[in-house]
Design an enzyme around this catalytic site. Sequence first.
Site, PDB file in Angstrom:
ATOM      1  N   ASP A 487      45.406  20.822  47.074  1.00 41.07           N
ATOM      2  CA  ASP A 487      46.349  19.824  47.595  1.00 41.07           C
ATOM      3  C   ASP A 487      47.520  20.443  48.343  1.00 41.07           C
ATOM      4  O   ASP A 487      48.231  19.747  49.063  1.00 41.07           O
ATOM      5  CB  ASP A 487      46.940  19.024  46.425  1.00 41.07           C
ATOM      6  CG  ASP A 487      46.079  17.837  46.046  1.00 41.07           C
ATOM      7  OD1 ASP A 487      45.430  17.271  46.946  1.00 41.07           O
ATOM      8  OD2 ASP A 487      46.050  17.498  44.862  1.00 41.07           O
ATOM      9  N   CYS A 488      47.764  21.707  48.103  1.00 41.38           N
ATOM     10  CA  CYS A 488      48.960  22.351  48.652  1.00 41.38           C
ATOM     11  C   CYS A 488      48.683  23.151  49.922  1.00 41.38           C
ATOM     12  O   CYS A 488      49.596  23.762  50.473  1.00 41.38           O
ATOM     13  CB  CYS A 488      49.597  23.250  47.603  1.00 41.38           C
ATOM     14  SG  CYS A 488      50.203  22.306  46.210  1.00 41.38           S
TER      15      CYS A 488
END
Lengths: 817, 817
Positions: A487-488
């Site tokens: 997600d990052c």
Amino acid sequence: MRYGYFDDKTREYVITRPDTPLPWFNYLGCEEYFGLISHTAGGYSFYKDARLRRLIRYRYNNAPMDIGGRYIYLRDKATGTYWSPTWMPVRRQLDTFTCRHGIGTTTIASTFVGISAEVLYFVPMGQNLEIWRLRVKNLRDTPANLMSFASVEFCLWDANDDATNFQRNYNVGEVEVLDNVIYHKTEYRERRNHFAYFTSSAPMKAFDTQRENFLGVFNGWDSPQAVAKGACSNSIAHGWAPVGVIQSELILAPGEEREVIFLLGYMENPNEEKFEDQAKQVINKSRALPLIKQFTQAGEVQSALENLHHYWDALFSRFQVTTPDEHANRMINIWNAYQCMVTFNMSRSASGFETGIGRGMGFRDSTQDLFGFVHMVPERARQRLLDIAATQLETGGAYHQYQPLTKRGNDAVGSNFNDDPLWLILSVCAYIKETGDRGVLDELVSYDSKPGSEQPLYEHLQRAIQYILERTGPHGLPLIGRADWNDCLNLNCFSSEPGESFQTTTGKDGKVAESVFIGGMLVLAAHEMAELADYLGNKKDVDFYNKVAADMEPIVTSHGWDGEWFRRAYDDYGNPVGSATCKEGQIFIEPQGMCVMAGIGLKDGKAEKALQSVEKRLATEHGIVVNNPGYTQYYLHLGEISSYPPGYKENGSVFCHTNPWIMISETKLGHGDKAFDYYKRICPSVREAISEVHRTEPYVYAQTIAGKEAPTKGEAKNSWLTGTAAWNFVAITQYILGIRPTFTGLSVQPVFPESWKEVTASRLFRDVKYDIHIQRVGPGNAVETFVEGRKIETPVIPLPPPGTACVKVEVKVGSPK
Amino acid sequence: MRYGYFDDKTREYVITRPDTPLPWFNYLGCEEYFGLISHTAGGYSFYKDARLRRLIRYRYNNAPMDIGGRYIYLRDKATGTYWSPTWMPVRRQLDTFTCRHGIGTTTIASTFVGISAEVLYFVPMGQNLEIWRLRVKNLRDTPANLMSFASVEFCLWDANDDATNFQRNYNVGEVEVLDNVIYHKTEYRERRNHFAYFTSSAPMKAFDTQRENFLGVFNGWDSPQAVAKGACSNSIAHGWAPVGVIQSELILAPGEEREVIFLLGYMENPNEEKFEDQAKQVINKSRALPLIKQFTQAGEVQSALENLHHYWDALFSRFQVTTPDEHANRMINIWNAYQCMVTFNMSRSASGFETGIGRGMGFRDSTQDLFGFVHMVPERARQRLLDIAATQLETGGAYHQYQPLTKRGNDAVGSNFNDDPLWLILSVCAYIKETGDRGVLDELVSYDSKPGSEQPLYEHLQRAIQYILERTGPHGLPLIGRADWNDCLNLNCFSSEPGESFQTTTGKDGKVAESVFIGGMLVLAAHEMAELADYLGNKKDVDFYNKVAADMEPIVTSHGWDGEWFRRAYDDYGNPVGSATCKEGQIFIEPQGMCVMAGIGLKDGKAEKALQSVEKRLATEHGIVVNNPGYTQYYLHLGEISSYPPGYKENGSVFCHTNPWIMISETKLGHGDKAFDYYKRICPSVREAISEVHRTEPYVYAQTIAGKEAPTKGEAKNSWLTGTAAWNFVAITQYILGIRPTFTGLSVQPVFPESWKEVTASRLFRDVKYDIHIQRVGPGNAVETFVEGRKIETPVIPLPPPGTACVKVEVKVGSPK
């Protein structure tokens, strides 16, 4: 060092000193009423939704960190000395202390000034209430004149509003106190039809329901003024902070033991039967009173406790193993299975690190969690899958999160996390492999929760693949979208505003940045689809999905290959991410695991090479870090990953979720020792020995362990609610032990350590109990399989005739020298 | 009972015991750096925005309620005894204790074990930093070997995220420690260009920056382990909870006093100059170091303190009075003016009751607050008005809230609070009356913040009236929309879902429910517009607005009149609200005040009758309640008002904001004694004597005081940030004292108590100082006015020739017998 020990017989972790490195939590409840409880009785409870129906108020990240919960105080009348048998909140130095965190139960016991006290906490099956069973014994040779104060601070139901909206909240708190019961009824007068009740099997000597009357305005839970002076004031809360405090007398002869039961419950009334007296707004208690009567009786409590044990026995007994490694046994048979069930119940909502007010369930999270619990609760897993699939978009894409109550996609976070839809395929296939329930594919399931849009689940899976195929970039690799599994890694974000969400900000058109990880995952998912189509007898689809995999594989092995390992992605400038040509972040774990799991590079040595690079560049004594070198500064074109200091979270920590991918990959190469070595590095039970370094609970996985570049390397964070639970369960059971459900039957094909001589397992699979005995007969991973004494030619055990209760499987591993 | 006393000379409230009924707060800072501070040093600081740039972490509604702030610990080496000179958090019984809350300063002093210690807190003008000046004196006849620990827990900037997002936040905390300074630089590595610094004039003996190293995992701020053992551990925070703790030695000879200055500051760097060493991510400190040097010097601190006093002297000196009543003097000259400035700075964002994370500024709130501060900061008031007007919608309606940073309307709350736009008229007129700045009406101001939509401000005011005229209901009264001034009277909401917002939920088409209050307010606003148009020489508009008022007035006096008082509204069924025909909520305060202020019913006795009904039905010793009888149960068609237990908040409390409307109305009828009587009932300084009942600060107004139906009647809540401050300032100064700005000059027309013989006032008005001397010469309110000794025929003093510095005004009140 250790702060306790595993009691595998009772399925408990026994904490023997209260000052653990962090609060260590357990969960109560497994149906609709849930609670968190720390080893010193901190925590809270809720009904169904940790945000909207919270019963107990809890303040996260407080100082001390864990304060507030289910506290009982004892006070010796002769001396005025008071203490908590749970150590916190009074923190008096106790003579002995133990906390036994078990499966759905927590028991905290101590002795002090010649008084032993034990509190057992649990939620009975089928009930929306929790029991605190206090047993106090006088060890002195003189009578003891004690007072007990049992306390709970009520949350005004919506935990977020409760913590922020004081202009309103300080005015609405209401209670009733009647016949030994404290009823918390804030907002019951208006739109709520539910209340809480707190009561005791012993008569109330006095009570308090206004926090400041009990504590004092300037005192904390460590030193309530009412306890200090030995008397509650029978306060009735009007606004401010309603609490429930029950004061009782405990006069004990020498050697005498007494049991007092406290009950905290949640109750809903039909709207038309809310009130006993509408004019006076008196709540209708008729549904609560029978439960109060029942569960304040010792015998009923004892049998509820036994029922709870039977429930868990039944779940766990579906899969039990005996290996030469006590850590693996303990994790597989007890703690990892338990953690998988907790992720089923909680998703990522409520833990020591998750506040329960971020309400969404992750599309990707929940589909993966299923791998870990599908064998225990297949029917509930089926419903979960259908719920998730119904939030898929017509494009084949997916909302990144959905709301468990409404079961609708979450607009605030939106879509375009481009790996999301593929997880649905892996998850549905895992479910069908476990159950054989191919009928689920015919279930009509909506898109975007829209009535009228229903299509068979199988069509949903097809669209998931289609979604990826329609979104490829300059190298032919899948576009990454907002982010893939990581997600990052936000290659289209380009955020320069403090506080702006990395996940929802989009600064680019998204037509350039590509994910090698999704490339690998497409190959894996397409193989699964082909296998599923084959199982369904759909030749056309077999060919189609085999072609999808065959088309993507060379793209991954060309543009996705860096020479020594798989690249991670291409950024918005078309430059590689996770390449030796990068200054930082040269290699990432995710594509190595995903590509090898997909079978990419198994034949041409790339897989071998990639895993060697993992070992050389990423593996540490505390597990395998997610990337290396960690980014030392923020890069606009990389996003959140570079916002973390090196060695933490997505930037160079051991992000445990990914480690089993490497374990599985190692088994694909036949490296059982290596796979199990990696298993042990992050295995909580193994790491128990370095609890002062690891710091989170030694019985469950954490999301991250600080990596080699971190000043606090080896320190874990975000325990309990992590996809690590499911994936490690898969890695150890399905790949290292090799006991793996397939569409056509249970397969047993272990790749375990050379030194292991024997493994036995009992596995319930499609209602048949498989008694599996695995014996090493020589080095290597070759298997010879015998079913009921007869040799079979594949490691997949054919399904026995209907009605068969038990199948005996004998597997010989290795080639005799 | 009292917990302290007013020291009017030093403009301080002096609290003489620490255990006040609630934490009593003060504010620090009046430009861009702000802080809240309780009388025991709890609270927090922020730069500009209480949500997005918070420096100090603070947990609301904790137990104890107020814990966390700017704590200093002293420790006696000989005995190991430690304490806080501010009592909290250690709460050791001190020998003496005083907290002096002053104007922008708080000084807390105490003595213990022969050591006196005093901490002064303030924010220097023009600086983004706060000073804690510690003075310690050894009162013993032997040397004292002390250690001091000054501490702050850093907030990770966004206060909401800081309190909820631990998965991320526990990983990002970063600090630097260099040359006696602790730098808090979380997220500076990525998108932030700002950091905090904490330092001391004394050399650091040791420090801590990781909270758990300082406190211990299981200890609170009351018993930090580092203080208990007398030594910090020089910890560097990597994630978790960064703090700043500075440990210093204080070795004092008998009788010796030492001063130590602590400095907490906020600093921004240009983006291109963020780092001293980019590769090592070392922050550029060059802008902070000179300030650190400057403000760690005693002389600089003393002169900054004096500058601050001068700033406030200058503001307050614009309006000073001497009346026969010490409470009125104290409130007008000091505390009410101060509170008005605090509402200017804070709107409703950050107080002991407002968490600072609800970010909007109210359209209605801020326009009303202006009445209280416009004479002190007219230039800033002008900008505030233009900011607010720019969020008005093209329809003439208004966003209910707007964001102070973006200055845009808040979509989440939206529009359709139908009184909102009219407040802009009252506010702009108040500004022009104060300043004579008619040019502001020609300023081009956008609608809905849209470029290109700009129109003169005057047009905005016209559209506000138009908006109401276009939205009338079955009786010809204005439609109420979501709500009028009473946000909780939600006649179109019809919500049955728990937790659903009463303000934004709409269950009806809004075409039936009407507001008598808005009817009255339209008359008032139309009169103002007519007067303004007259001032501008615009005859056509004078006639138009007079007609608007004349048309609405008979509608109000017919459909809005109940026989003994004005009705409140008509609900969605067309039934009256606030009528003798209602079972509950028969009479409401708002329409009585608003209609009489608008002049409705002055001639036909309705005003007199309405105010008699107020006295009979609503007035209590603690002020005038908002409605009666309070609603005893929830009514779907009334909304949030009926969600509160009777006697609380909008349902039957003394909602103080409305009380001055009645005071003003009483002066309109010539009832000076009655008006001042009502003034005293809610006047904080008067209520100081019953602090144990009132409970909130005795120096500022609170939003509500529990009403006569409440079990806790007389108990105040939500102090500091309330429109009460502005309105009571208007009531006492403009109506009871009668010193009222008009378009054409300052008017002096008092309606004060019969017993008052003499009032003097000094009032800066349009750059001229008016020395006003008012003398009662007989009963009644007739006035004879003399300017520089010459009698004038109206109470409005003509503007003197340009360049006049001072005007002497003599007013004789009453008719000599």
